[in-house]
Write a protein that holds these residues in place. Structure first.
Motif, PDB file in Angstrom:
ATOM      1  N   ALA A  51       0.829  -1.195   0.000  1.00 40.66           N
ATOM      2  CA  ALA A  51       0.000   0.000   0.000  1.00 40.66           C
ATOM      3  C   ALA A  51       0.864   1.247   0.000  1.00 40.66           C
ATOM      4  N   ALA A  52       0.380   2.296  -0.715  1.00 41.94           N
ATOM      5  CA  ALA A  52       1.096   3.560  -0.730  1.00 41.94           C
ATOM      6  C   ALA A  52       1.026   4.204   0.645  1.00 41.94           C
ATOM      7  N   SER A  53       2.061   4.940   0.988  1.00 46.25           N
ATOM      8  CA  SER A  53       2.092   5.607   2.288  1.00 46.25           C
ATOM      9  C   SER A  53       2.882   6.889   2.161  1.00 46.25           C
ATOM     10  N   GLY A  54       2.915   7.661   3.233  1.00 43.05           N
ATOM     11  CA  GLY A  54       3.638   8.912   3.220  1.00 43.05           C
ATOM     12  C   GLY A  54       2.708  10.094   3.343  1.00 43.05           C
ATOM     13  N   HIS A  63       0.291  10.815   0.285  1.00 36.14           N
ATOM     14  CA  HIS A  63      -0.808   9.859   0.226  1.00 36.14           C
ATOM     15  C   HIS A  63      -1.826  10.137   1.336  1.00 36.14           C
ATOM     16  N   GLU A  64      -1.346  10.429   2.522  1.00 40.21           N
ATOM     17  CA  GLU A  64      -2.246  10.699   3.640  1.00 40.21           C
ATOM     18  C   GLU A  64      -3.086  11.958   3.384  1.00 40.21           C
ATOM     19  N   ALA A  65      -2.443  12.975   2.802  1.00 44.85           N
ATOM     20  CA  ALA A  65      -3.176  14.209   2.502  1.00 44.85           C
ATOM     21  C   ALA A  65      -4.246  13.970   1.444  1.00 44.85           C
ATOM     22  N   LEU A  66      -3.898  13.213   0.411  1.00 46.66           N
ATOM     23  CA  LEU A  66      -4.876  12.914  -0.634  1.00 46.66           C
ATOM     24  C   LEU A  66      -6.009  12.052  -0.100  1.00 46.66           C
ATOM     25  N   ALA A  67      -5.679  11.075   0.740  1.00 45.37           N
ATOM     26  CA  ALA A  67      -6.700  10.184   1.285  1.00 45.37           C
ATOM     27  C   ALA A  67      -7.684  10.939   2.176  1.00 45.37           C
ATOM     28  N   ALA A  68      -7.242  12.056   2.756  1.00 42.50           N
ATOM     29  CA  ALA A  68      -8.101  12.815   3.656  1.00 42.50           C
ATOM     30  C   ALA A  68      -9.006  13.790   2.929  1.00 42.50           C
ATOM     31  N   LEU A  69      -8.778  14.006   1.628  1.00 44.08           N
ATOM     32  CA  LEU A  69      -9.591  14.970   0.887  1.00 44.08           C
ATOM     33  C   LEU A  69     -11.000  14.429   0.655  1.00 44.08           C
TER      34      LEU A  69
END
Length: 259
Positions: free
Chosen positions: A2-5, A8-14
């Motif tokens: 899975a992608a991380s960092g 990725h976290e910022a995009l996942a929170a949008l």
């Protein structure tokens, strides 16, 4: 893996905006009924919709949301849906979608489906309505109207429809009804009245090219964003007629008029 960092976290929170969807089915479905809704295209003979690209994606991504392993067998998937019930299934899927706003086309309902308000309640997100103008026109015809009065009555009905709370856009399905190889000019009043006379006499779906052009120009006058289905969809669409490039001349004439 899975992608991380942080990116990725910022995009996942949008929060996402689903700019076009329909209501969720408000009924428990049999295996056959559910399979018929997996894809709108014609199935290959002897191939289950569960084995289509969309069917495989459903079993891959949706099964875990129902507490099933990825790629669960179709029978297990349908049985689990029935066990949970449609309300819980809809709640799980809609909340997992991560959408902050759903823009709901209310003009297509082959099965009982949720209203925008019901979809909002199930998802915990906002839901806005997209008014399908061909449905407005067909409702006007069903109520009864004189051909010479059709244009004015349709315009009034469309204006009333877009005044409903939470309406954010209108939509046309011209790609299905006539295709986009239409005269780009606004039809004259006499043209609309004559076309309405023939349509009202024969009844049925709105498929007259003049009246479909009138729908598109009415959408311009309403001043809301306009959604147009393009490309493939139901099996009755003819792909070469649904090419958005065919709208080029009309788009030039309407440049700057549609938000």
């Amino acid at each position: 893996m899975a992608a991380s960092g942080p990116v990725h976290e910022a995009l996942a929170a949008l929060p996402l905006v689903d700019h076009h969807c329909h209501g969720a089915v408000t009924a428990d479905l049999s295996g056959t009924e559910f399979a018929s809704l997996i894809t709108e295209g014609a199935a290959w003979p002897g191939v289950s919709p569960f084995d289509s690209p969309v069917g495989l994606a459903v079993r891959r991504h949706c099964a875990p949301l129902l507490d099933l392993p990825r790629h669960a067998p179709p029978a297990d998937y349908v049985a689990r849906r029935a066990q949970l019930g449609w309300r819980e299934v809809n709640r799980r899927f809609l909340t997992a979608a991560g959408a902050g706003v759903f823009c709901v086309d209310t003009g297509y309902a082959p099965h009982p489906v949720s209203t925008p308000a019901e979809l909002a309640a199930a998802s915990g997100s906002a839901a806005r309505e997209v008014v399908r103008l061909e449905q407005v026109a067909e409702s006007v015809a069903a109520r009864g109207v004189e051909a010479g009065e059709y244009a004015a009555v349709f315009r009034a009905a469309a204006e009333e429809a877009v005044q409903r709370p939470d309406v954010v856009a209108v939509k046309s399905v011209a790609a299905y009804r006539t295709g986009f190889a239409l005269d780009p000019e606004r039809p004259a009043e006499a043209e609309v009245a004559e076309a309405a006379r023939h349509w009202l006499a024969r009844g049925g779906r709105l498929t007259d090219p003049v009246l479909v052009r009138h729908v598109l120009w009415t959408a311009v006058d309403l001043g809301l964003p306009l959604q147009l289905h393009t490309g493939f969809g139901d099996a009755d669409v003819r792909l070469h007629r649904a090419d958005p490039a065919l709208l080029t001349d009309w788009l030039h004439r309407t440049a700057g008029t549609i938000p």
